[in-house]
Design a protein around this motif. Structure first.
Motif, PDB file in Angstrom:
ATOM      1  N   GLN A  23      47.737 -24.523  74.415  1.00 52.56           N
ATOM      2  CA  GLN A  23      47.721 -24.368  75.867  1.00 52.56           C
ATOM      3  C   GLN A  23      48.258 -22.994  76.285  1.00 52.56           C
ATOM      4  OE1 GLN A  23      50.274 -27.075  78.124  1.00 52.56           O
ATOM      5  NE2 GLN A  23      48.666 -27.314  79.648  1.00 52.56           N
ATOM      6  N   GLN A  24      49.323 -22.544  75.612  1.00 58.00           N
ATOM      7  CA  GLN A  24      49.894 -21.229  75.915  1.00 58.00           C
ATOM      8  C   GLN A  24      48.912 -20.110  75.584  1.00 58.00           C
ATOM      9  OE1 GLN A  24      52.856 -20.355  77.301  1.00 58.00           O
ATOM     10  NE2 GLN A  24      53.523 -22.468  77.605  1.00 58.00           N
ATOM     11  N   ILE A  25      48.216 -20.238  74.463  1.00 60.63           N
ATOM     12  CA  ILE A  25      47.222 -19.225  74.076  1.00 60.63           C
ATOM     13  C   ILE A  25      46.076 -19.213  75.077  1.00 60.63           C
ATOM     14  CG2 ILE A  25      45.532 -18.564  72.314  1.00 60.63           C
ATOM     15  CD1 ILE A  25      47.507 -19.722  70.221  1.00 60.63           C
ATOM     16  N   ASP A  26      45.618 -20.403  75.465  1.00 58.50           N
ATOM     17  CA  ASP A  26      44.522 -20.507  76.432  1.00 58.50           C
ATOM     18  C   ASP A  26      44.930 -19.879  77.771  1.00 58.50           C
ATOM     19  OD1 ASP A  26      41.906 -21.431  77.276  1.00 58.50           O
ATOM     20  OD2 ASP A  26      42.973 -22.922  78.485  1.00 58.50           O
ATOM     21  N   ARG A  27      46.167 -20.136  78.189  1.00 62.94           N
ATOM     22  CA  ARG A  27      46.665 -19.576  79.448  1.00 62.94           C
ATOM     23  C   ARG A  27      46.694 -18.047  79.383  1.00 62.94           C
ATOM     24  NH1 ARG A  27      52.202 -22.056  81.066  1.00 62.94           N
ATOM     25  NH2 ARG A  27      50.845 -23.873  81.278  1.00 62.94           N
ATOM     26  N   ALA A  28      47.179 -17.508  78.262  1.00 59.18           N
ATOM     27  CA  ALA A  28      47.228 -16.050  78.102  1.00 59.18           C
ATOM     28  C   ALA A  28      45.817 -15.454  78.119  1.00 59.18           C
ATOM     29  CB  ALA A  28      47.944 -15.691  76.806  1.00 59.18           C
ATOM     30  N   LEU A  29      44.857 -16.155  77.515  1.00 55.71           N
ATOM     31  CA  LEU A  29      43.466 -15.674  77.520  1.00 55.71           C
ATOM     32  C   LEU A  29      42.892 -15.677  78.937  1.00 55.71           C
ATOM     33  CD1 LEU A  29      42.002 -17.358  74.310  1.00 55.71           C
ATOM     34  CD2 LEU A  29      42.477 -14.922  74.659  1.00 55.71           C
ATOM     35  N   GLN A  30      43.238 -16.689  79.721  1.00 51.64           N
ATOM     36  CA  GLN A  30      42.746 -16.731  81.105  1.00 51.64           C
ATOM     37  C   GLN A  30      43.309 -15.562  81.914  1.00 51.64           C
ATOM     38  OE1 GLN A  30      40.208 -18.688  81.651  1.00 51.64           O
ATOM     39  NE2 GLN A  30      40.585 -19.453  79.567  1.00 51.64           N
ATOM     40  N   PHE A  31      44.580 -15.209  81.675  1.00 49.72           N
ATOM     41  CA  PHE A  31      45.157 -14.035  82.315  1.00 49.72           C
ATOM     42  C   PHE A  31      44.373 -12.780  81.934  1.00 49.72           C
ATOM     43  CE2 PHE A  31      49.203 -16.464  82.948  1.00 49.72           C
ATOM     44  CZ  PHE A  31      49.380 -16.184  84.292  1.00 49.72           C
ATOM     45  N   PHE A  32      44.008 -12.687  80.657  1.00 48.65           N
ATOM     46  CA  PHE A  32      43.240 -11.539  80.181  1.00 48.65           C
ATOM     47  C   PHE A  32      41.884 -11.469  80.875  1.00 48.65           C
ATOM     48  CE2 PHE A  32      39.802 -10.477  77.061  1.00 48.65           C
ATOM     49  CZ  PHE A  32      39.911  -9.102  77.157  1.00 48.65           C
ATOM     50  N   PHE A  33      41.157 -12.588  80.935  1.00 49.36           N
ATOM     51  CA  PHE A  33      39.834 -12.590  81.560  1.00 49.36           C
ATOM     52  C   PHE A  33      39.921 -12.219  83.044  1.00 49.36           C
ATOM     53  CE2 PHE A  33      38.769 -15.958  78.197  1.00 49.36           C
ATOM     54  CZ  PHE A  33      38.244 -15.008  77.334  1.00 49.36           C
ATOM     55  N   SER A  34      41.018 -12.617  83.684  1.00 48.75           N
ATOM     56  CA  SER A  34      41.208 -12.272  85.103  1.00 48.75           C
ATOM     57  C   SER A  34      41.531 -10.800  85.298  1.00 48.75           C
ATOM     58  CB  SER A  34      42.341 -13.115  85.709  1.00 48.75           C
ATOM     59  OG  SER A  34      42.035 -14.482  85.644  1.00 48.75           O
ATOM     60  N   ALA A  35      42.318 -10.242  84.353  1.00 50.37           N
ATOM     61  CA  ALA A  35      42.768  -8.850  84.486  1.00 50.37           C
ATOM     62  C   ALA A  35      41.709  -7.848  84.038  1.00 50.37           C
ATOM     63  CB  ALA A  35      44.046  -8.645  83.675  1.00 50.37           C
ATOM     64  N   VAL A  36      40.958  -8.195  82.999  1.00 47.41           N
ATOM     65  CA  VAL A  36      39.942  -7.284  82.449  1.00 47.41           C
ATOM     66  C   VAL A  36      38.598  -8.000  82.573  1.00 47.41           C
ATOM     67  CG1 VAL A  36      39.371  -5.769  80.499  1.00 47.41           C
ATOM     68  CG2 VAL A  36      41.726  -6.546  80.799  1.00 47.41           C
ATOM     69  N   THR A  37      37.994  -7.882  83.744  1.00 45.39           N
ATOM     70  CA  THR A  37      36.897  -8.782  84.125  1.00 45.39           C
ATOM     71  C   THR A  37      35.589  -8.545  83.370  1.00 45.39           C
ATOM     72  OG1 THR A  37      36.445  -7.289  85.981  1.00 45.39           O
ATOM     73  CG2 THR A  37      37.814  -9.216  86.429  1.00 45.39           C
ATOM     74  N   GLN A  38      35.460  -7.411  82.653  1.00 48.27           N
ATOM     75  CA  GLN A  38      34.207  -7.198  81.921  1.00 48.27           C
ATOM     76  C   GLN A  38      34.121  -8.057  80.660  1.00 48.27           C
ATOM     77  OE1 GLN A  38      36.625  -4.870  82.389  1.00 48.27           O
ATOM     78  NE2 GLN A  38      36.440  -3.169  80.937  1.00 48.27           N
ATOM     79  N   TYR A  39      35.217  -8.741  80.334  1.00 46.03           N
ATOM     80  CA  TYR A  39      35.202  -9.630  79.165  1.00 46.03           C
ATOM     81  C   TYR A  39      35.281 -11.080  79.630  1.00 46.03           C
ATOM     82  CZ  TYR A  39      36.286  -5.344  76.614  1.00 46.03           C
ATOM     83  OH  TYR A  39      36.252  -4.081  76.098  1.00 46.03           O
ATOM     84  N   SER A  40      34.446 -11.922  79.025  1.00 46.16           N
ATOM     85  CA  SER A  40      34.476 -13.347  79.363  1.00 46.16           C
ATOM     86  C   SER A  40      34.578 -14.231  78.132  1.00 46.16           C
ATOM     87  CB  SER A  40      33.223 -13.729  80.163  1.00 46.16           C
ATOM     88  OG  SER A  40      32.047 -13.424  79.409  1.00 46.16           O
ATOM     89  N   THR A  41      34.533 -13.611  76.943  1.00 46.58           N
ATOM     90  CA  THR A  41      34.645 -14.382  75.702  1.00 46.58           C
ATOM     91  C   THR A  41      35.520 -13.628  74.697  1.00 46.58           C
ATOM     92  OG1 THR A  41      32.639 -13.359  74.784  1.00 46.58           O
ATOM     93  CG2 THR A  41      32.366 -15.466  75.938  1.00 46.58           C
ATOM     94  N   ILE A  42      36.051 -14.377  73.759  1.00 47.78           N
ATOM     95  CA  ILE A  42      36.823 -13.823  72.644  1.00 47.78           C
ATOM     96  C   ILE A  42      36.108 -14.218  71.360  1.00 47.78           C
ATOM     97  CG2 ILE A  42      38.979 -14.101  71.317  1.00 47.78           C
ATOM     98  CD1 ILE A  42      39.409 -12.324  73.649  1.00 47.78           C
ATOM     99  N   ASP A  43      35.932 -13.260  70.458  1.00 50.94           N
ATOM    100  CA  ASP A  43      35.188 -13.535  69.227  1.00 50.94           C
ATOM    101  C   ASP A  43      36.038 -14.208  68.163  1.00 50.94           C
ATOM    102  OD1 ASP A  43      32.510 -12.272  69.789  1.00 50.94           O
ATOM    103  OD2 ASP A  43      33.796 -10.546  70.161  1.00 50.94           O
ATOM    104  N   GLN A  44      37.356 -13.967  68.197  1.00 46.64           N
ATOM    105  CA  GLN A  44      38.212 -14.547  67.164  1.00 46.64           C
ATOM    106  C   GLN A  44      39.672 -14.501  67.599  1.00 46.64           C
ATOM    107  OE1 GLN A  44      39.068 -12.216  63.607  1.00 46.64           O
ATOM    108  NE2 GLN A  44      38.586 -13.954  62.284  1.00 46.64           N
ATOM    109  N   ILE A  45      40.432 -15.509  67.173  1.00 46.61           N
ATOM    110  CA  ILE A  45      41.886 -15.512  67.325  1.00 46.61           C
ATOM    111  C   ILE A  45      42.495 -15.356  65.932  1.00 46.61           C
ATOM    112  CG2 ILE A  45      43.923 -16.898  67.928  1.00 46.61           C
ATOM    113  CD1 ILE A  45      42.151 -18.307  70.021  1.00 46.61           C
ATOM    114  N   ILE A  46      43.433 -14.416  65.797  1.00 46.25           N
ATOM    115  CA  ILE A  46      44.198 -14.283  64.556  1.00 46.25           C
ATOM    116  C   ILE A  46      45.642 -14.656  64.866  1.00 46.25           C
ATOM    117  CG2 ILE A  46      44.981 -12.733  62.719  1.00 46.25           C
ATOM    118  CD1 ILE A  46      42.512 -11.058  63.108  1.00 46.25           C
ATOM    119  N   LEU A  47      46.125 -15.695  64.215  1.00 47.58           N
ATOM    120  CA  LEU A  47      47.482 -16.190  64.458  1.00 47.58           C
ATOM    121  C   LEU A  47      48.470 -15.486  63.537  1.00 47.58           C
ATOM    122  CD1 LEU A  47      46.833 -20.051  64.631  1.00 47.58           C
ATOM    123  CD2 LEU A  47      47.194 -18.490  66.555  1.00 47.58           C
TER     124      LEU A  47
END
Length: 359
Positions: free
Chosen positions: A270-294
């Motif tokens: 949930q925390q990772i998903d929330r951080a990704l939503q912040f990213f999509f809102s801040a950098v609007t030309q991106y709407s997908t992530i190709d990979q997560i590296i933990l």
């Protein structure tokens, strides 16, 4: 101008000081191949650091000394990193005709535009990144500044352990440096791909989004493995020390995986998903992530990559920065494999021994 980046040295240990542990790593290089010469992870007393600030320099120095002894290295020069609210980085444009000395003078004169602290209270440094994409007469310059008191406290603790801090880096830059050792895990080596590197530590989760190998977004959130330790304490009536020991040794009741760990992994997703939503809102030309590296200590939870991938529907792997390196016997390859995902920042710092571009 007091240097923040420092100068490189062919013999250097990377020293990552987090809220829960000291991680030490030494690399060597032969041709294009890197080798892990030495490493150690040493737990830090809970009260040694508080909110990225050193609360007990003596305890920190003693912990660094134990890590140095455990690693068995004779190298006494170290690269360390600063992070937190008192660290400021900014990219500015300056005329390409300026010499290094002229740039330094101009930065000093205009420092109050970029830094909300008096110039005599900060350690400040800069690096020329390259030509400006907007103006051929300008170059892009990255400024890094940190409260001098924080830098001096950190250096003093390192010196207590018998080390000389020759490089002081910014933690996010060290993490980005280490990502070159993850390209073998990325689709198409990361070329034209959006990759989220998520370092889940004890108290803070740091997300770095790379596109084509370059950082385009970073975000820190207050979430980490300490929450799992506190969940164990509440569920089983343990002290912090007992819970930490039981978590590491695996000596917890049978219902731990379903009643405690599964809930923590769900929170982590949930925390990772929330951080990704912040990213999509801040950098609007991106709407997908190709990979997560933990990365980070929490990446060592068995099966956590599979759980995150299932929940977020994004391909997910655990960081393996040393997969294409040779490992010296004194670096204890079996132990290193267990700690590998939590050594990214230390790896980026150790790399400064060879990083001529940031010298």
């Amino acid at each position: 101008m007091q240097s923040l980046f420092g100068k490189r040295s062919q013999q250097l240990v990377g020293l990552d000081i987090s809220s829960s542990s000291v991680k030490l790593l030494e690399l060597s290089r032969k041709g294009a191949r890197f080798n892990v010469e030495a490493y150690a992870v040493e737990p830090l007393p809970p009260a040694a650091l508080s909110d990225k600030q050193i609360a007990d320099p003596k305890a920190l120095g003693e912990t660094i000394a134990r890590a140095l002894s455990r690693a068995g290295t004779r190298t006494r020069q170290a690269a360390i990193a600063v992070s937190g609210a008192s660290v400021i980085t900014k990219i500015v444009e300056m005329p390409k005709t300026l010499s290094g000395d002229d740039m330094e003078e101009q930065i000093k004169a205009e420092a109050d535009q970029y830094i909300p602290y008096p110039i005599d209270e900060v350690s400040l440094d800069f690096e020329v990144l390259g030509p400006s994409p907007k103006n051929s007469e300008m170059v892009e310059v990255v400024l890094a500044a940190c409260r001098r008191e924080q830098v001096e406290q950190l250096c003093a603790a390192v010196e207590l352990a018998g080390l000389k801090p020759t490089v002081v880096d910014v933690e996010s830059y060290a993490l980005e440096n280490a990502c070159q050792f993850l390209q073998h895990q990325m689709p198409d080596g990361g070329r034209q791909k959006a990759i989220a590197v998520v370092d889940v530590g004890a108290a803070v989760t740091s997300m770095m989004i790379l596109f084509d190998g370059k950082t385009i977004y970073t975000r820190d959130q207050n979430f980490g493995g300490r929450q799992l330790t506190e969940d164990i304490m509440r569920t089983y009536g343990m002290s912090f020390e007992e819970a930490t020991k039981a978590k590491k040794s695996g000596s917890l009741p049978e219902n731990y995986a379903t009643d405690v760990l599964a809930h923590f992994v769900a929170d982590m997703a949930q925390q990772i998903d929330r951080a990704l939503q912040f990213f999509f809102s801040a950098v609007t030309q991106y709407s997908t992530i190709d990979q997560i590296i933990l990365a980070g200590g929490c990446a060592q939870i068995p099966g956590v990559d599979v759980s995150i991938q299932e929940r977020l529907q994004i391909p997910t792997v655990v960081a393996k920065p040393f997969a294409q390196m040779s490992i010296a016997s004194r670096a204890k390859p079996a132990n290193l494999a267990q700690d590998e995902a939590s050594l990214l920042v230390a790896c980026g710092l150790a790399y400064r021994a060879f990083d001529e571009e940031k010298a």
